[in-house]
Structures are given as C-alpha cells and as structure tokens.
Design a protein around this motif. Sequence first.
Motif, PDB file in Angstrom:
ATOM      1  N   GLY A 254      10.881  39.693 -20.049  1.00 61.48           N
ATOM      2  CA  GLY A 254      10.525  39.584 -18.640  1.00 61.48           C
ATOM      3  C   GLY A 254       9.136  40.087 -18.321  1.00 61.48           C
ATOM      4  O   GLY A 254       8.738  41.171 -18.752  1.00 61.48           O
ATOM      5  N   LEU A 255       8.408  39.295 -17.535  1.00 65.98           N
ATOM      6  CA  LEU A 255       7.039  39.643 -17.148  1.00 65.98           C
ATOM      7  C   LEU A 255       6.960  39.997 -15.669  1.00 65.98           C
ATOM      8  O   LEU A 255       7.618  39.374 -14.828  1.00 65.98           O
ATOM      9  N   THR A 256       6.117  40.998 -15.359  1.00 66.83           N
ATOM     10  CA  THR A 256       5.927  41.431 -13.974  1.00 66.83           C
ATOM     11  C   THR A 256       4.457  41.708 -13.710  1.00 66.83           C
ATOM     12  O   THR A 256       3.681  41.980 -14.631  1.00 66.83           O
ATOM     13  N   ASN A 257       4.075  41.668 -12.432  1.00 60.99           N
ATOM     14  CA  ASN A 257       2.743  42.124 -12.011  1.00 60.99           C
ATOM     15  C   ASN A 257       2.862  43.193 -10.931  1.00 60.99           C
ATOM     16  O   ASN A 257       1.920  43.447 -10.189  1.00 60.99           O
ATOM     17  N   GLN A 258       4.028  43.838 -10.859  1.00 62.76           N
ATOM     18  CA  GLN A 258       4.261  44.753  -9.751  1.00 62.76           C
ATOM     19  C   GLN A 258       3.363  45.986  -9.795  1.00 62.76           C
ATOM     20  O   GLN A 258       2.990  46.508  -8.745  1.00 62.76           O
ATOM     21  N   ARG A 259       3.018  46.460 -10.977  1.00 66.50           N
ATOM     22  CA  ARG A 259       2.122  47.624 -11.028  1.00 66.50           C
ATOM     23  C   ARG A 259       0.687  47.252 -10.699  1.00 66.50           C
ATOM     24  O   ARG A 259      -0.096  48.106 -10.261  1.00 66.50           O
ATOM     25  N   ASN A 260       0.326  46.001 -10.927  1.00 70.71           N
ATOM     26  CA  ASN A 260      -1.053  45.568 -10.727  1.00 70.71           C
ATOM     27  C   ASN A 260      -1.055  44.112 -10.284  1.00 70.71           C
ATOM     28  O   ASN A 260      -1.280  43.208 -11.102  1.00 70.71           O
ATOM     29  N   PRO A 261      -0.809  43.842  -9.002  1.00 68.56           N
ATOM     30  CA  PRO A 261      -0.660  42.464  -8.531  1.00 68.56           C
ATOM     31  C   PRO A 261      -1.867  41.575  -8.780  1.00 68.56           C
ATOM     32  O   PRO A 261      -1.717  40.348  -8.846  1.00 68.56           O
ATOM     33  N   THR A 262      -3.055  42.142  -8.916  1.00 66.44           N
ATOM     34  CA  THR A 262      -4.246  41.319  -9.138  1.00 66.44           C
ATOM     35  C   THR A 262      -4.695  41.317 -10.593  1.00 66.44           C
ATOM     36  O   THR A 262      -5.683  40.670 -10.928  1.00 66.44           O
TER      37      THR A 262
END
Length: 392
Positions: A254-262
Amino acid sequence: MRTHTLTSGMRLGALALALAAAMAVTGCSGAAPAATSTPTPTEAPAEFPADTAAALQAALDDTRGEQFAGVIARVVTADGTWTGTSGSAAPDGDTPPAPDDRTRIGSLTKTMTATILLQLVEEGLVSLDDPISQYVPDSPNGAATLRQLADMTSGIPSYSLDPDWEAKYFGDPFVLFTPQELVDASNTLPVDGAPGEVWKYSNTNYVLLGMVIESVLEQPIADVFAERLFEPLNMADTVYPGGSAAIDEPHLVGLTNQRNPTGPVEDATDWSPSFASTAGEVVSTLDDLTLWAHALFTGEGVLDEETQQLRRDSILSSPAPNDAESGYGIGWGERPDGWWGHSGTIPGFTTSVFHSYDEDATIVVVANTDVPLPSGEVPAPAVFEALAAALG
C-alpha cells in the motif's frame, strides 16, 4: 494542519468531514424496507452476463488508468458473481491483485464494531440508551449515548484532529497507541456540540465503543472479533491485529502520501494500524469481505431479524448533513441512489463495500493506495462509483 479528509475512516487531517464527502451519505429515507437476501459466492450462478462483465472491467480499468498501482473488485448479483482486477498487487510488480491478498480495510472495521455492539444489545448486556460515561468515565461528552456514538451524533471530537497527536503519529508511523491514548488525545479538543445536536464523523466514537465491548465481555477485543464474527462466518484470513503491525502473506503493498501530500509516495504497508483501533484496524481479503458483505446486509450469522431491522431503521434524517434522502446510522450509511454500506481508508489502502437492496447487488472494492486521484476522489470509492454506474 492539512485539510485532507479521512475517507470514511483513517485519512488524517480534517477527518470529521470524511463520510459526507467520500460516501455521499448525507441523510435518511424514512422507514427502511425489510431486509432482503444477498447471494453468497457459493449460491450465485457461475456465469455472469458477458456484456455486463465487459462493462464492469472497462469501468475498473478506466478508473484506475495509470493513476494507482492496483485494484480488485467483486460484483455479486442474482445473475452471478464477477471478479475483476486491474494493475498490480505491488507498485513495482506485475502480479495482479488476488482475492486472497490481505489488505487493511480502514473504516469498514466500523461496520464490524457496530455489529458486535448490536449483538450485545440483542443479548441484553448493554442498551443503546446507556451513556458512554457508564463504561468510560473520562470520555468527552459523557452523557452521549452508545447509539449517538454509533451514528456519529455524540459531539465527541476525533482524536486525529489533535495536532500534537498527528505530529506524534507522522513522526513515527510505527508507534503503538492504546485506545486510552486515543481518547486522551480527543480530550484535548473542544467538543463538536451537545449530544444529538450535530453530526460529525469521529473515529473516537468507535474507539470508545470498542472499549465498551472489551469492558462488558471482559475479553481482549481481538478475541471478540474472532469469536463473534470471523470464525462463525469462516473469514479465515481476517484478523484484528491489536498491537501487531504485521500483515501475513500474500498481501497488497500500500502506498500513501499522507505524511507529505506534495512529495513522493511512501510504502505504508507495515505502518502500525494501532492508531485506528476499533475504528479501523482490521486486516481482511476480498474473499472474506464478500462473506462479510452478505452477513452485514442480511444479518445472517451475526444478528437476529429484529436487531438487523433495528439497524436498517437507524439511518438518520437529521441533523444535517443527514436529510430525507440519505444518511448515516449504526455503523453504515444509505446513499441517495439507494446503495447501503461503508468505505474505508487507512494509510496505503482504500476499500468500499456497498449493497443495493432494490437491485439485489453487492459491490466490494479493494485498492492498494489512499492517494487521491487528480479529480480529488479516493481510489476504492471512485471504483465503486464506476462499477455501480456500469451495472446501470
């Protein structure tokens, strides 16, 4: 603090707005009809109409495009069962997602916690009118009833709106949290309103309900989930992990960008789910979620007919954003288009499980990312929308 919503559960930031945006559940449609049957995978005919299957696969492929790594979905109707995949189980792989790949289900866990709560009501061990302070004396808005916690009208704020808590989690996403620590974080925040006055989606509600369940049954919550839900329903690959961040093979990545949205996305597969507790911690598979959907939408194997109807009748028509067309109830919602269910997000993963009683159709979707699409939609709910449209 960022303004990202928590999609029906575990996306951090302004999570109290999650459900209205992601599920399109904003009200209620009066008295619910009696529950109908939904076919289980073994009951459904083997052949699915070829033209409908082609339309469903096109919807799956077109929604995913090149925007996220992989998705697997299942549609169960009176005509049969269709399972489709698109993309890969891991972002750097070429193996498609499989029905037995484990995934974190986020706020679909709430449907399970709510079901156990209703079992306790059925057994006379608790009342939905009991105040939460009867079980958790230091709860915010202690006069709020168990029903108000379950339908999100307690006024209790969600712990992940606490910036100190959020900084701790994103500073170390492998940290373990106890349910009491999550409640303590919510106690740092102003309440959203008096009990029954407002509707606000809050994970704290379901953490507290898990604490109630443990207190009443005097059992570890993982054992409760196993003995009351997973084992009776033969959900052999579904677990409540508790203090463990482990996820058994085979599993999605699973991939996320929640810690660094940009910035670049991160692999969140092994991040600790303890911050989600009984609001979003369960690990499951598409196969097991199909079994769960049948139990959830019929009550079979988990609730008697009267209690299942109580749940059907729990959908709210107020306060706003609930209205006369759709709304939220005890651990699930009804959409304006007649689909009932829930979606879930936890870093790295999104899920959706919905059923149309009118069409006797169930849709289950699992995606291995929570990164929003360019449209702003969340992956699994976006796929659900496309599949529902393809069914017509």
